[in-house]
Design a protein around this motif. Structure first.
Motif, mmCIF file in Angstrom:
data_model
loop_
_atom_site.group_PDB
_atom_site.id
_atom_site.type_symbol
_atom_site.label_atom_id
_atom_site.label_comp_id
_atom_site.label_asym_id
_atom_site.label_seq_id
_atom_site.Cartn_x
_atom_site.Cartn_y
_atom_site.Cartn_z
ATOM 1 N N TYR A 9 0.821 -1.211 0.000
ATOM 2 C CA TYR A 9 0.000 0.000 0.000
ATOM 3 C C TYR A 9 0.854 1.260 0.000
ATOM 4 O O TYR A 9 0.383 2.338 0.328
ATOM 5 C CB TYR A 9 -0.950 -0.010 1.199
ATOM 6 N N CYS A 12 -0.508 4.530 -1.786
ATOM 7 C CA CYS A 12 -1.826 5.031 -1.391
ATOM 8 C C CYS A 12 -1.907 6.544 -1.514
ATOM 9 O O CYS A 12 -0.904 7.243 -1.451
ATOM 10 C CB CYS A 12 -2.116 4.672 0.070
ATOM 11 N N ARG A 14 -2.644 9.807 0.368
ATOM 12 C CA ARG A 14 -2.516 10.108 1.799
ATOM 13 C C ARG A 14 -2.940 11.541 2.093
ATOM 14 O O ARG A 14 -2.667 12.444 1.318
ATOM 15 C CB ARG A 14 -1.075 9.929 2.250
ATOM 16 N N TRP A 24 -5.328 7.389 4.674
ATOM 17 C CA TRP A 24 -4.891 7.050 3.333
ATOM 18 C C TRP A 24 -5.757 5.931 2.790
ATOM 19 O O TRP A 24 -6.388 5.195 3.528
ATOM 20 C CB TRP A 24 -3.409 6.748 3.273
ATOM 21 N N HIS A 26 -6.406 3.121 -0.792
ATOM 22 C CA HIS A 26 -5.935 2.402 -1.972
ATOM 23 C C HIS A 26 -7.171 1.942 -2.729
ATOM 24 O O HIS A 26 -8.013 1.240 -2.169
ATOM 25 C CB HIS A 26 -5.093 1.207 -1.525
#
Length: 103
Positions: A9, A12, A14, A24, A26
């Motif tokens: 991850y 991601c 954030r 955050w 994904h």
């Protein structure tokens, strides 16, 4: 102990919130166009209650959620204890209103 933030991850999206905590996420499909047909998960969310401060560990200061088609739910794992990976700890906290698993 396997509870650290998973490297898969690392890409991601954030955000740092005004109180210093961070959020955050994904996207499951990569472009946000669809949810996973096998799990119904559209995105995975992580909330770090103290931002960049340590321990940065799932189940201690990082908690996992899934966004489904029309709801945000805690990660479904039932594995929250002092020896677990920490993925299911937000579910434990919501069900028990405490973090006694850390003792």
């Amino acid at each position: 102990n396997g509870r650290d933030y998973p490297s898969e991850y690392a890409s991601c999206y954030r955000f740092i919130l005004d109180d210093g905590s961070s959020l955050w996420f994904h996207l499951t499909s990569g472009d946000g166009s669809s949810c996973s047909s096998s799990t119904g998960v559209c995105a995975s969310f992580f909330y770090d209650i103290n931002g960049t401060k340590k321990p940065n560990t799932l189940g201690k200061d990082i908690f996992a959620f899934h966004m489904l088609d029309n709801s945000l739910v805690p990660h479904p794992n039932n594995d929250c204890n002092s020896q677990s990976t920490g993925w299911g700890c937000m579910k434990y906290i919501l069900n028990n209103s405490n973090m006694n698993y850390l003792k």
